[in-house]
Design an enzyme around this catalytic site. Structure first.
Site, PDB file in Angstrom:
ATOM      1  N   ILE A   1      -6.363  -2.392   4.885  1.00  0.00           N
ATOM      2  CA  ILE A   1      -5.894  -0.440   5.243  1.00  0.00           C
ATOM      3  C   ILE A   1      -6.233  -0.243   3.705  1.00  0.00           C
ATOM      4  O   ILE A   1      -5.910   0.760   4.022  1.00  0.00           O
ATOM      5  CB  ILE A   1      -4.339  -1.053   5.316  1.00  0.00           C
ATOM      6  CG1 ILE A   1      -3.773  -1.947   6.548  1.00  0.00           C
ATOM      7  CG2 ILE A   1      -3.967   0.584   5.723  1.00  0.00           C
ATOM      8  CD1 ILE A   1      -2.268  -1.643   6.932  1.00  0.00           C
TER       9      ILE A   1
ATOM     10  N   GLU B   1      -6.700  -0.852  -1.180  1.00  0.00           N
ATOM     11  CA  GLU B   1      -6.237  -1.615  -2.106  1.00  0.00           C
ATOM     12  C   GLU B   1      -5.743  -0.993  -3.379  1.00  0.00           C
ATOM     13  O   GLU B   1      -5.855  -0.130  -3.730  1.00  0.00           O
ATOM     14  CB  GLU B   1      -7.940  -1.855  -2.308  1.00  0.00           C
ATOM     15  CG  GLU B   1      -8.611  -3.546  -2.139  1.00  0.00           C
ATOM     16  CD  GLU B   1      -9.686  -3.359  -2.145  1.00  0.00           C
ATOM     17  OE1 GLU B   1     -10.737  -3.271  -3.353  1.00  0.00           O
ATOM     18  OE2 GLU B   1     -11.177  -3.496  -1.557  1.00  0.00           O
TER      19      GLU B   1
ATOM     20  N   THR C   1      -5.043  -1.874  -7.588  1.00  0.00           N
ATOM     21  CA  THR C   1      -4.807  -3.221  -8.614  1.00  0.00           C
ATOM     22  C   THR C   1      -4.017  -3.961  -8.645  1.00  0.00           C
ATOM     23  O   THR C   1      -5.308  -4.710  -8.844  1.00  0.00           O
ATOM     24  CB  THR C   1      -4.274  -1.743  -9.805  1.00  0.00           C
ATOM     25  OG1 THR C   1      -3.327  -1.765  -9.794  1.00  0.00           O
ATOM     26  CG2 THR C   1      -5.542  -1.727 -10.986  1.00  0.00           C
ATOM     27  N   PHE C   2      -3.485  -4.153  -8.282  1.00  0.00           N
ATOM     28  CA  PHE C   2      -2.729  -5.971  -8.360  1.00  0.00           C
ATOM     29  C   PHE C   2      -3.334  -6.602  -6.839  1.00  0.00           C
ATOM     30  O   PHE C   2      -2.574  -7.696  -6.608  1.00  0.00           O
ATOM     31  CB  PHE C   2      -1.133  -5.978  -8.313  1.00  0.00           C
ATOM     32  CG  PHE C   2      -0.872  -6.646  -9.790  1.00  0.00           C
ATOM     33  CD1 PHE C   2       0.151  -7.656  -9.619  1.00  0.00           C
ATOM     34  CD2 PHE C   2      -1.187  -5.948 -11.061  1.00  0.00           C
ATOM     35  CE1 PHE C   2       0.627  -8.137 -10.398  1.00  0.00           C
ATOM     36  CE2 PHE C   2      -0.583  -6.856 -11.926  1.00  0.00           C
ATOM     37  CZ  PHE C   2      -0.339  -7.881 -11.318  1.00  0.00           C
ATOM     38  N   ALA C   3      -2.813  -5.459  -5.752  1.00  0.00           N
ATOM     39  CA  ALA C   3      -2.814  -6.055  -3.905  1.00  0.00           C
ATOM     40  C   ALA C   3      -3.984  -5.319  -3.638  1.00  0.00           C
ATOM     41  O   ALA C   3      -3.703  -4.668  -3.627  1.00  0.00           O
ATOM     42  CB  ALA C   3      -1.482  -5.900  -3.129  1.00  0.00           C
ATOM     43  N   LYS C   4      -3.781  -6.295  -2.069  1.00  0.00           N
ATOM     44  CA  LYS C   4      -4.785  -5.830  -0.960  1.00  0.00           C
ATOM     45  C   LYS C   4      -3.566  -6.095   0.051  1.00  0.00           C
ATOM     46  O   LYS C   4      -3.169  -7.043   0.152  1.00  0.00           O
ATOM     47  CB  LYS C   4      -5.854  -6.270  -0.555  1.00  0.00           C
ATOM     48  CG  LYS C   4      -7.466  -6.141  -0.503  1.00  0.00           C
ATOM     49  CD  LYS C   4      -8.350  -7.750  -0.623  1.00  0.00           C
ATOM     50  CE  LYS C   4      -9.840  -6.477  -0.894  1.00  0.00           C
ATOM     51  NZ  LYS C   4     -10.536  -7.838  -0.167  1.00  0.00           N
TER      52      LYS C   4
ATOM     53  N   LYS D   1       0.433  -8.316   2.895  1.00  0.00           N
ATOM     54  CA  LYS D   1       0.064  -7.569   1.658  1.00  0.00           C
ATOM     55  C   LYS D   1      -0.490  -8.936   0.821  1.00  0.00           C
ATOM     56  O   LYS D   1       0.173  -9.696   1.149  1.00  0.00           O
ATOM     57  CB  LYS D   1       1.251  -7.333   1.006  1.00  0.00           C
ATOM     58  CG  LYS D   1       1.317  -6.197  -0.617  1.00  0.00           C
ATOM     59  CD  LYS D   1       1.856  -5.589  -0.681  1.00  0.00           C
ATOM     60  CE  LYS D   1       1.534  -4.760  -1.899  1.00  0.00           C
ATOM     61  NZ  LYS D   1       2.268  -3.343  -1.790  1.00  0.00           N
TER      62      LYS D   1
ATOM     63  N   ASP E   1       8.259   1.500  -9.067  1.00  0.00           N
ATOM     64  CA  ASP E   1       7.388   2.680  -8.242  1.00  0.00           C
ATOM     65  C   ASP E   1       7.165   3.053  -7.754  1.00  0.00           C
ATOM     66  O   ASP E   1       6.500   3.654  -7.018  1.00  0.00           O
ATOM     67  CB  ASP E   1       6.455   1.575  -8.709  1.00  0.00           C
ATOM     68  CG  ASP E   1       5.008   2.573  -8.834  1.00  0.00           C
ATOM     69  OD1 ASP E   1       4.536   3.128  -9.764  1.00  0.00           O
ATOM     70  OD2 ASP E   1       4.020   1.906  -8.575  1.00  0.00           O
TER      71      ASP E   1
END
Ligand code: 3AM
Length: 464
Positions: free
Chosen positions: A19, A21, A23-26, A42, A136
């Protein structure tokens, strides 16, 4: 070229398309094979998460999030760990992002903005009261469900995308600073609650104004504007809305408005109904413990199953719909992140043409066999746009090309695709209208010969 499809499973979940991407997670789409329920999975790199000193805090926040069942917070169902990854299973939210509405239709009327702001404050207040901070809050974390209700995602997880440096403080690693409070930018450590409220103020401003309160192409100037809370309200804002925004966007976190004060604010109180919901009492937290203990016996089973030979030609063609931009909106999924077309050109020529089209648009092109990754060097609304393409051979002289947004903003992807399609006109074999003619011809042929079509094809034909 037409590789067998790999089906991936993580525990009881069948993993599907990507779904998005970060920087830290897909984030991947997945389905619970026991209940059929769709979820968002995630996927995080375990080493990166566990190595920094936030592990204890993250574990506590994830455990708390598992207990939270608030109508305006994306549900966290469970957490699983393998040797190298952490999988967070989340409620799948289908209505797209709140800010896509602004991008498409512009600013909102005050009543509409107020309704979303009520829901945002309800979510933030509830999580804060349980000691979980977002840190965030930004547009991509504000999703809409099928009924148009706001769902805040990533509560308690955003610490994962931040770093603790040797000074022991949180440092934001990336992303746009437009929503970030001045004390966070000043980097002297901060209180999660007041910092979250600042971001809510920026969000409210954007909903009502249709643009950002703090913006500048130069990062240093932007930092200065944020630190001084230098913004101007548009003239169409009501006095009471302006007053509330100014109280939230106070650069001093000590004097900034608090949530109890917001709940008493004149603009906010209009039509406000406190949420009614049940809390989940009997939640088991063993999975959270297991992931952070990292004992091998608790690792989730990750399986890759090879699917029988790739889809047949009918199925492949039925997935390709020419370069019609109408295809980029899907009633079920909202704005589409991928599309396909067919071509009778040789694969190398298709690759060459895509490369030629993408480079002048500011994309760096990386090629590997029949896959390409196009990376835009300019940061867009949600970071750099990355597009993945793959070519599948359907028959010796027929290819299907898949074009998928791998990273970045979906609407920017649509704009890119529009440009790309103009450059690829002589490569594309079928437009949607041609395809319809083609299906009609097949239907007649099949009916005359008494042959049975592959199931997918019959669905497509009946759809026309
Ligand atoms: O890449 P875009 O911005 O289109 O909306 C989120 C974002 O989409 C989506 O995954 C991408 C990367 O964060 N997303 C995140 N959590 C989701 C969820 N629970 C989700 N989509 C549906 N349900």
């Amino acid at each position: 070229m037409s590789q067998p499809k790999i089906k991936r499973r993580v525990g009881k979940y069948e993993v599907g398309r990507t779904i998005g991407e970060g920087t830290f997670a897909k984030v991947k789409f997945a389905r619970n094979s026991e209940t059929g329920e769709p979820v968002a999975l995630k996927i995080l790199d375990k080493e990166k998460v566990l190595k920094h000193k936030m592990a204890e805090q993250i574990k506590r926040e994830i455990a708390t999030m598992k207990l939270i069942k608030h109508p305006n917070v994306v549900r966290l169902y469970e957490v699983m760990g393998s040797k190298t990854k952490i999988f967070i299973v989340l409620e799948f939210v289908t209505g797209g992002e709140l800010f896509d509405k602004i991008v498409k239709h512009g600013r909102m009327r005050e009543e509409e903005a107020r309704r979303y702001f009520h829901q945002l404050i309800n979510a933030v207040d509830y999580c804060h009261s349980r000691g979980v901070y977002h840190r965030d809050l930004k547009p991509e974390n504000l999703l809409l469900d099928a009924y148009g209700n706001l769902k805040v995602s990533d509560f308690g997880l955003s610490a994962l995308s931040q770093q603790v440096r040797d000074d022991g403080l949180l440092h934001t690693t990336c992303g746009t600073p437009n929503y970030v409070a001045p004390e966070v930018l000043n980097d002297r450590g901060y209180d999660g609650a007041t910092a979250d409220l600042w971001s809510c103020g920026v969000i409210l401003f954007v909903l009502l104004a249709g643009y950002l309160p703090f913006d500048d192409p130069n990062l240093m100037t932007l930092y200065k504007k944020i630190s001084a809370a230098e913004f101007t309200c548009p003239p169409w804002l009501s006095f009471s809305a302006m007053k509330l925004i100014t109280r939230i966007l106070d650069p001093n976190p000590m004097t900034r408005i608090t949530i109890p004060e917001i709940l008493e604010d004149e603009w906010f109180k209009k039509d406000y109904k406190p949420p009614v919901f049940e809390e989940k009492e009997d939640t088991n937290l063993d999975d959270v413990e297991a992931v952070f203990k990292d004992s091998e016996e608790h690792h989730v089973m990750e399986k890759r199953e090879e699917q029988p030979a790739a889809m047949n030609a009918f199925e492949l063609i039925s997935m390709s719909k020419g370069l019609n931009l109408g295809n980029l909106f899907d009633a079920e999924q909202g704005f589409k992140r991928e599309t396909r077309f067919t071509s009778k050109c040789p694969a190398n020529e298709i690759i060459h043409k895509i490369e030629e089209a993408a480079k002048p648009l500011g994309f760096d092109v990386h090629k590997k066999n029949y896959k390409m990754r196009l990376e835009n060097s300019k940061a867009g609304r949600k970071g750099n746009l990355n597009v993945a393409t793959e070519i599948f051979q359907v028959a010796p002289s027929l290819h299907m090309v898949e074009v998928r947004k791998a990273k970045g903003d979906t609407l920017e992807f649509h704009k890119f695709y529009k440009n790309l399609s103009t450059c690829l006109e002589d490569v594309v074999w079928k437009t949607e209208e041609d395809m319809q003619e083609c299906w009609k011809a097949w239907t007649i042929l099949m009916e005359c010969t008494g042959l049975v079509y592959p199931s997918k094809m019959s669905i497509v034909i009946n759809g026309y």
